[in-house]
Design a protein around this motif. Structure first.
Motif, PDB file in Angstrom:
ATOM      1  N   LEU A 209       0.847  -1.201   0.000  1.00 17.57           N
ATOM      2  CA  LEU A 209       0.000   0.000   0.000  1.00 17.57           C
ATOM      3  C   LEU A 209       0.876   1.242   0.000  1.00 17.57           C
ATOM      4  O   LEU A 209       1.746   1.406   0.863  1.00 17.57           O
ATOM      5  N   TRP A 210       0.654   2.131  -0.969  1.00 19.56           N
ATOM      6  CA  TRP A 210       1.403   3.382  -1.121  1.00 19.56           C
ATOM      7  C   TRP A 210       0.492   4.521  -0.667  1.00 19.56           C
ATOM      8  O   TRP A 210      -0.565   4.758  -1.261  1.00 19.56           O
ATOM      9  N   ASN A 211       0.903   5.230   0.367  1.00 21.39           N
ATOM     10  CA  ASN A 211       0.058   6.252   0.985  1.00 21.39           C
ATOM     11  C   ASN A 211       0.708   7.638   0.927  1.00 21.39           C
ATOM     12  O   ASN A 211       1.880   7.802   1.267  1.00 21.39           O
ATOM     13  N   ALA A 212      -0.079   8.621   0.514  1.00 18.70           N
ATOM     14  CA  ALA A 212       0.374  10.016   0.532  1.00 18.70           C
ATOM     15  C   ALA A 212       0.263  10.564   1.952  1.00 18.70           C
ATOM     16  O   ALA A 212      -0.803  10.487   2.566  1.00 18.70           O
ATOM     17  N   CYS A 213       1.369  11.102   2.466  1.00 16.31           N
ATOM     18  CA  CYS A 213       1.390  11.644   3.822  1.00 16.31           C
ATOM     19  C   CYS A 213       1.201  13.157   3.756  1.00 16.31           C
ATOM     20  O   CYS A 213       2.137  13.910   3.491  1.00 16.31           O
ATOM     21  N   TRP A 214      -0.048  13.583   3.963  1.00 16.72           N
ATOM     22  CA  TRP A 214      -0.413  15.005   3.941  1.00 16.72           C
ATOM     23  C   TRP A 214       0.308  15.736   5.077  1.00 16.72           C
ATOM     24  O   TRP A 214       0.200  15.359   6.244  1.00 16.72           O
ATOM     25  N   GLY A 215       1.070  16.751   4.721  1.00 17.13           N
ATOM     26  CA  GLY A 215       1.825  17.485   5.724  1.00 17.13           C
ATOM     27  C   GLY A 215       3.147  16.847   6.080  1.00 17.13           C
ATOM     28  O   GLY A 215       3.934  17.423   6.832  1.00 17.13           O
ATOM     29  N   GLY A 216       3.414  15.654   5.544  1.00 14.16           N
ATOM     30  CA  GLY A 216       4.646  14.943   5.838  1.00 14.16           C
ATOM     31  C   GLY A 216       5.622  14.880   4.687  1.00 14.16           C
ATOM     32  O   GLY A 216       6.696  14.292   4.810  1.00 14.16           O
ATOM     33  N   SER A 217       5.259  15.462   3.534  1.00 12.75           N
ATOM     34  CA  SER A 217       6.155  15.582   2.377  1.00 12.75           C
ATOM     35  C   SER A 217       6.686  14.241   1.877  1.00 12.75           C
ATOM     36  O   SER A 217       7.851  14.150   1.472  1.00 12.75           O
ATOM     37  N   CYS A 218       5.854  13.212   1.891  1.00 15.92           N
ATOM     38  CA  CYS A 218       6.357  11.927   1.426  1.00 15.92           C
ATOM     39  C   CYS A 218       5.223  10.994   1.019  1.00 15.92           C
ATOM     40  O   CYS A 218       4.057  11.220   1.335  1.00 15.92           O
ATOM     41  N   ILE A 219       5.616   9.938   0.307  1.00 17.62           N
ATOM     42  CA  ILE A 219       4.763   8.789   0.030  1.00 17.62           C
ATOM     43  C   ILE A 219       5.342   7.628   0.836  1.00 17.62           C
ATOM     44  O   ILE A 219       6.509   7.266   0.655  1.00 17.62           O
ATOM     45  N   ASN A 220       4.559   7.075   1.729  1.00 12.38           N
ATOM     46  CA  ASN A 220       4.991   5.926   2.520  1.00 12.38           C
ATOM     47  C   ASN A 220       4.430   4.647   1.921  1.00 12.38           C
ATOM     48  O   ASN A 220       3.271   4.608   1.501  1.00 12.38           O
ATOM     49  N   VAL A 221       5.266   3.595   1.909  1.00  9.94           N
ATOM     50  CA  VAL A 221       4.859   2.315   1.348  1.00  9.94           C
ATOM     51  C   VAL A 221       4.843   1.280   2.467  1.00  9.94           C
ATOM     52  O   VAL A 221       5.811   1.145   3.216  1.00  9.94           O
ATOM     53  N   PHE A 222       3.712   0.543   2.579  1.00  9.94           N
ATOM     54  CA  PHE A 222       3.521  -0.442   3.627  1.00  9.94           C
ATOM     55  C   PHE A 222       3.297  -1.825   3.022  1.00  9.94           C
ATOM     56  O   PHE A 222       2.607  -1.966   2.003  1.00  9.94           O
ATOM     57  N   SER A 223       3.862  -2.845   3.660  1.00 11.54           N
ATOM     58  CA  SER A 223       3.582  -4.221   3.256  1.00 11.54           C
ATOM     59  C   SER A 223       2.145  -4.564   3.614  1.00 11.54           C
ATOM     60  O   SER A 223       1.466  -3.816   4.328  1.00 11.54           O
ATOM     61  N   VAL A 236       7.007  18.737  -1.864  1.00  8.80           N
ATOM     62  CA  VAL A 236       5.901  19.585  -1.405  1.00  8.80           C
ATOM     63  C   VAL A 236       5.451  19.089  -0.029  1.00  8.80           C
ATOM     64  O   VAL A 236       5.647  17.936   0.330  1.00  8.80           O
ATOM     65  N   ARG A 237       4.801  19.978   0.720  1.00  8.56           N
ATOM     66  CA  ARG A 237       4.354  19.632   2.062  1.00  8.56           C
ATOM     67  C   ARG A 237       3.129  18.715   2.054  1.00  8.56           C
ATOM     68  O   ARG A 237       2.980  17.857   2.909  1.00  8.56           O
ATOM     69  N   GLN A 238       2.222  18.948   1.103  1.00  5.51           N
ATOM     70  CA  GLN A 238       0.925  18.294   1.163  1.00  5.51           C
ATOM     71  C   GLN A 238       0.625  17.438  -0.070  1.00  5.51           C
ATOM     72  O   GLN A 238      -0.263  17.761  -0.866  1.00  5.51           O
ATOM     73  N   PRO A 239       1.349  16.305  -0.242  1.00  3.79           N
ATOM     74  CA  PRO A 239       0.897  15.351  -1.264  1.00  3.79           C
ATOM     75  C   PRO A 239      -0.442  14.780  -0.819  1.00  3.79           C
ATOM     76  O   PRO A 239      -0.649  14.525   0.375  1.00  3.79           O
ATOM     77  N   SER A 240      -1.352  14.600  -1.753  1.00  2.86           N
ATOM     78  CA  SER A 240      -2.710  14.207  -1.363  1.00  2.86           C
ATOM     79  C   SER A 240      -3.120  12.818  -1.827  1.00  2.86           C
ATOM     80  O   SER A 240      -3.845  12.122  -1.112  1.00  2.86           O
ATOM     81  N   CYS A 241      -2.676  12.402  -3.013  1.00  5.22           N
ATOM     82  CA  CYS A 241      -3.106  11.084  -3.493  1.00  5.22           C
ATOM     83  C   CYS A 241      -2.201  10.607  -4.623  1.00  5.22           C
ATOM     84  O   CYS A 241      -1.878  11.385  -5.528  1.00  5.22           O
TER      85      CYS A 241
END
Length: 292
Positions: A209-223, A236-241
């Motif tokens: 699962l690839w998740n946009a971290c709003w306010g965290g400036s990243c895309i986090n990937v989870f098993s 950017v600060r606010q990736p959304s989707c």
């Protein structure tokens, strides 16, 4: 955790207030996304070129492909069928059309062709719900959600995910692969406790699962077990989707926002609201057409 910084480039430089609902249509090789606040749909060839901008006349946040000529668009009053050539839209399925206090938010098509689509309060907390739509039938699945997000599905359709950004929790729920309906109760998948918040997500071909971290400036990937295995820094600060644009790579189109930023914050984040392409190795997945 593997920290990887792939190639990130600007895909579209016109900033939007609240970029959301990106996707890719392999039938037309076109990328789409929305500015929820202004009710605009953007469409642009993945290969580049001029973007078409469509004023929808109301808040809208997500799109499902019907076929090469038609789209199903989630708006603040329900699902509309839009003719791509003429731009004409007709109401197909009202969703909370009589409630001006809510609007649509996150949505995605299940592998069975069912459209999971959410609503949320424009100002009120806990007013959101998640609905299931397929073959003319609409069912409410979950309610009492403040900001529904992260609607996405395992490749085999047996697991569904959704989040409440207000609680910074992603849940998973067992799902009937043939219908896209839940067959169990939601259980905790991941609770975010770091800076930023959970926003939109998508699942790759391996079930990550690839998740946009709003306010965290990243895309986090989870098993699939909820372990964070990768983090991709965004400019950017606010990736959304995010949304995949290929099945041969994990390339992503990523929307962002400057919504609710003050002038000083926006000036310090000049890329806010622009749309990005992240080029990364892996195996993406594309949503199937919705079954009307």
């Amino acid at each position: 955790m593997i920290v990887q910084q792939p190639k990130i480039r600007l895909f579209h430089d016109e900033p939007v207030q609240l970029g959301e609902g990106p996707g890719y249509d392999p039938l037309t090789k076109t990328v789409w996304w929305f500015d929820i606040v202004t009710g605009r749909l953007f469409e642009k060839p993945l290969a580049g070129g001029t973007a078409e901008v469509h004023a929808l006349g109301q808040m809208a946040s997500a799109l499902a492909v019907i076929d090469e000529k038609r789209q199903l668009i989630a708006t603040e009053t329900g699902l509309f069928i839009r003719d791509r050539q003429t731009g004409h839209s007709t109401m197909h399925q009202p969703i909370e059309a009589d409630n001006p206090a809510t609007r649509s938010n996150d949505a995605r098509v299940h592998p069975a062709g069912a459209f999971w689509v959410s609503t949320m309060g424009k100002t009120q907390k806990g007013a959101g719900s998640i609905y299931w739509y397929r073959q003319g039938e609409l069912r409410k699945l979950f309610s009492g959600i403040s900001i529904p997000n992260s609607i996405c599905f395992s490749p085999d359709g047996r697991i569904s995910y959704f989040a409440d950004t207000g609680k910074n929790i992603i849940w998973r729920v067992d799902t009937d692969a043939e219908t896209g309906l839940p067959v169990g109760e939601p259980v905790l998948f991941y609770q975010h406790s770091e800076p930023g918040g959970i926003d939109g997500s998508v699942v790759d071909a391996e079930g990550n699962l690839w998740n946009a971290c709003w306010g965290g400036s990243c895309i986090n990937v989870f098993s699939s077990t909820g372990m964070r295995i990768r983090s991709i820094e965004m400019p950017v600060r606010q990736p959304s989707c995010p949304a995949f644009t290929s099945e041969d790579s994990a390339n992503l189109i990523v929307t962002t926002a400057y919504h609710e930023m003050n002038d000083a914050t926006h000036q310090s984040d000049p890329g806010a609201g622009k749309t990005y392409l992240v080029e990364v190795a892996g195996k993406g997945r594309l949503d199937p057409p919705v079954i009307l």
